[in-house]
Scaffold this motif. Sequence first.
Motif, PDB file in Angstrom:
ATOM      1  N   GLN A 168       0.825  -1.204   0.000  1.00 59.22           N
ATOM      2  CA  GLN A 168       0.000   0.000   0.000  1.00 59.22           C
ATOM      3  C   GLN A 168       0.859   1.253   0.000  1.00 59.22           C
ATOM      4  O   GLN A 168       0.615   2.198  -0.762  1.00 59.22           O
ATOM      5  CB  GLN A 168      -0.926  -0.001   1.216  1.00 59.22           C
ATOM      6  N   ALA A 169       1.875   1.259   0.858  1.00 60.58           N
ATOM      7  CA  ALA A 169       2.732   2.432   0.958  1.00 60.58           C
ATOM      8  C   ALA A 169       3.475   2.681  -0.349  1.00 60.58           C
ATOM      9  O   ALA A 169       3.583   3.818  -0.816  1.00 60.58           O
ATOM     10  CB  ALA A 169       3.730   2.253   2.102  1.00 60.58           C
ATOM     11  N   ARG A 170       3.959   1.610  -0.948  1.00 58.64           N
ATOM     12  CA  ARG A 170       4.660   1.759  -2.228  1.00 58.64           C
ATOM     13  C   ARG A 170       3.738   2.334  -3.288  1.00 58.64           C
ATOM     14  O   ARG A 170       4.124   3.235  -4.042  1.00 58.64           O
ATOM     15  CB  ARG A 170       5.217   0.410  -2.689  1.00 58.64           C
ATOM     16  N   LYS A 171       2.514   1.824  -3.380  1.00 60.71           N
ATOM     17  CA  LYS A 171       1.591   2.318  -4.396  1.00 60.71           C
ATOM     18  C   LYS A 171       1.281   3.792  -4.178  1.00 60.71           C
ATOM     19  O   LYS A 171       1.253   4.589  -5.134  1.00 60.71           O
ATOM     20  CB  LYS A 171       0.300   1.500  -4.387  1.00 60.71           C
ATOM     21  N   LEU A 172       1.046   4.173  -2.927  1.00 61.91           N
ATOM     22  CA  LEU A 172       0.771   5.582  -2.623  1.00 61.91           C
ATOM     23  C   LEU A 172       1.940   6.466  -3.054  1.00 61.91           C
ATOM     24  O   LEU A 172       1.743   7.527  -3.656  1.00 61.91           O
ATOM     25  CB  LEU A 172       0.518   5.753  -1.127  1.00 61.91           C
ATOM     26  N   VAL A 173       3.153   6.028  -2.765  1.00 64.59           N
ATOM     27  CA  VAL A 173       4.336   6.828  -3.076  1.00 64.59           C
ATOM     28  C   VAL A 173       4.569   6.892  -4.586  1.00 64.59           C
ATOM     29  O   VAL A 173       4.817   7.966  -5.138  1.00 64.59           O
ATOM     30  CB  VAL A 173       5.576   6.251  -2.351  1.00 64.59           C
ATOM     31  N   VAL A 174       4.487   5.752  -5.248  1.00 63.32           N
ATOM     32  CA  VAL A 174       4.754   5.721  -6.690  1.00 63.32           C
ATOM     33  C   VAL A 174       3.736   6.562  -7.451  1.00 63.32           C
ATOM     34  O   VAL A 174       4.100   7.364  -8.333  1.00 63.32           O
ATOM     35  CB  VAL A 174       4.763   4.268  -7.207  1.00 63.32           C
ATOM     36  N   GLU A 175       2.460   6.415  -7.129  1.00 60.77           N
ATOM     37  CA  GLU A 175       1.437   7.179  -7.844  1.00 60.77           C
ATOM     38  C   GLU A 175       1.559   8.669  -7.543  1.00 60.77           C
ATOM     39  O   GLU A 175       1.324   9.510  -8.423  1.00 60.77           O
ATOM     40  CB  GLU A 175       0.042   6.670  -7.479  1.00 60.77           C
ATOM     41  N   THR A 176       1.927   9.001  -6.308  1.00 61.88           N
ATOM     42  CA  THR A 176       2.129  10.409  -5.967  1.00 61.88           C
ATOM     43  C   THR A 176       3.304  10.987  -6.734  1.00 61.88           C
ATOM     44  O   THR A 176       3.235  12.114  -7.247  1.00 61.88           O
ATOM     45  CB  THR A 176       2.369  10.557  -4.454  1.00 61.88           C
ATOM     46  N   ALA A 177       4.393  10.215  -6.842  1.00 61.54           N
ATOM     47  CA  ALA A 177       5.566  10.680  -7.587  1.00 61.54           C
ATOM     48  C   ALA A 177       5.237  10.865  -9.064  1.00 61.54           C
ATOM     49  O   ALA A 177       5.623  11.860  -9.688  1.00 61.54           O
ATOM     50  CB  ALA A 177       6.724   9.699  -7.412  1.00 61.54           C
ATOM     51  N   LEU A 178       4.499   9.902  -9.643  1.00 61.17           N
ATOM     52  CA  LEU A 178       4.108  10.014 -11.047  1.00 61.17           C
ATOM     53  C   LEU A 178       3.249  11.253 -11.284  1.00 61.17           C
ATOM     54  O   LEU A 178       3.452  12.010 -12.246  1.00 61.17           O
ATOM     55  CB  LEU A 178       3.341   8.764 -11.477  1.00 61.17           C
ATOM     56  N   GLY A 179       2.290  11.468 -10.398  1.00 64.80           N
ATOM     57  CA  GLY A 179       1.410  12.618 -10.548  1.00 64.80           C
ATOM     58  C   GLY A 179       2.149  13.930 -10.400  1.00 64.80           C
ATOM     59  O   GLY A 179       1.927  14.876 -11.175  1.00 64.80           O
ATOM     60  N   ALA A 180       3.039  14.012  -9.418  1.00 64.97           N
ATOM     61  CA  ALA A 180       3.806  15.241  -9.215  1.00 64.97           C
ATOM     62  C   ALA A 180       4.715  15.514 -10.407  1.00 64.97           C
ATOM     63  O   ALA A 180       4.839  16.664 -10.862  1.00 64.97           O
ATOM     64  CB  ALA A 180       4.624  15.124  -7.928  1.00 64.97           C
ATOM     65  N   ALA A 181       5.342  14.454 -10.944  1.00 69.28           N
ATOM     66  CA  ALA A 181       6.218  14.630 -12.102  1.00 69.28           C
ATOM     67  C   ALA A 181       5.424  15.102 -13.320  1.00 69.28           C
ATOM     68  O   ALA A 181       5.884  15.970 -14.079  1.00 69.28           O
ATOM     69  CB  ALA A 181       6.949  13.330 -12.407  1.00 69.28           C
TER      70      ALA A 181
END
Length: 306
Positions: A221-234
Motif C-alpha cells: 500500500q505504501a509503495r503504491k501511494l508513493v509511486v502514484e504520488t511521484a508520477l502525478g507530481a512529475a
Amino acid sequence: MSSEAKRRYDALPHPQVVVVGGGFSGLELIKLLEGAPYKVLLLDRHNHHCFQPLLYQVATASLSADSIAHPFRRTVAPMPNVAFRMARVLAVKPQVLGPVCTGLRPALGRPGQLVVSLAAGVRLQSMAGWLGARPIVRCMPNTPALLRAGITVLTGNAEASPAQMDLARALLQAVGECEVVAEEALLDPVTAISGSGPAYFFLFMEALTAAGVAQGRTPAQARKLVVETALGAARMAAETPSTLEALRISVTSPKGTTERALQAFEQGDLRGLVARAALVAIHSHDVHTRTRLRHQNKSKRPLGAA
C-alpha cells in the motif's frame, strides 16, 4: 542471415545505423529503436584482445523482442556492403572503448562519418585519438531511457556539423528527451543531476514508503501511494507552465499539515544536503575519469616501460 531477411533489409530505403556492443545497453537501444526509420545492425566484440565485427541481428522496423532473444550470429569481416553510411553508436563499457575504437577504425570509412558514444566519462579527445579526426558526439543518457522516459544530454567535437548533431539527437530521441550542450565541460555535471538523479528520487521514495509503513500501511500500500504520488507530481511539473516553487506552494495550505512537514525538511537542511550530494557526485565523477585516463595512458606504454 536468410535470403529473405537480406532482401527485406536491402529493400529498406533508409540509411544505416550500426550499434556497436551487444551487451545490455546495446540490445536495449536496438529494442527502443524499433519502429524508427533506420536500418540497424548490431556488432559485438569477438574477444578481449581485438574487435572483429560479429553480425548478430539485422534489426529493421519489424524487429521483435524474440529476434533479439534468439539472435542469428556469424563472424564477418569488415565489408564494403556493411559500410557505416550514417552513424555508429558505441554502446560498450568505458574500460573497453579504447580497444573497440582502435579495432573499428580501419572499417569506419571516410573521415566525415559520425560516431556517437554512450560510454560514460570518456572524453572526446580520447575518442579522437583512437578513431582519428572525425565527427564524434558524446552522450549521457539515464536509466529511465529503458522506458523511453529518459533524458540524454549530448555534445560534439569541432568536426561534428549541425546536421550531424541533429542526427544524433534524432537517434537518441528514441529513448526520451534530448538536450545539447555547447561545451564538453558542461556535460560532466549532468551526471550529478540527470545521470544519478533517478537514484536520488528512488531514495526519497524509499524513505517515504518506510514512513507510510511506520504509520500502519502495508509495504504494498505504501509503495503504491508513493509511486502514484511521484508520477502525478512529475506529470504536473512536466505538463504545466508553473514553476516548481509555485506548484509546491499550491499544495501547501498555510499552517496546514503539508507546511509543517516542509518545515521539518527545511530544519533538516534538505536543500543543503541535496546540493552537497550533487557536488560529491561531480567530484567523484571527475576523480573516476582521471583515474581511467591514467590507466589508459599506462596501457599505451611499450612493454618494459616504467
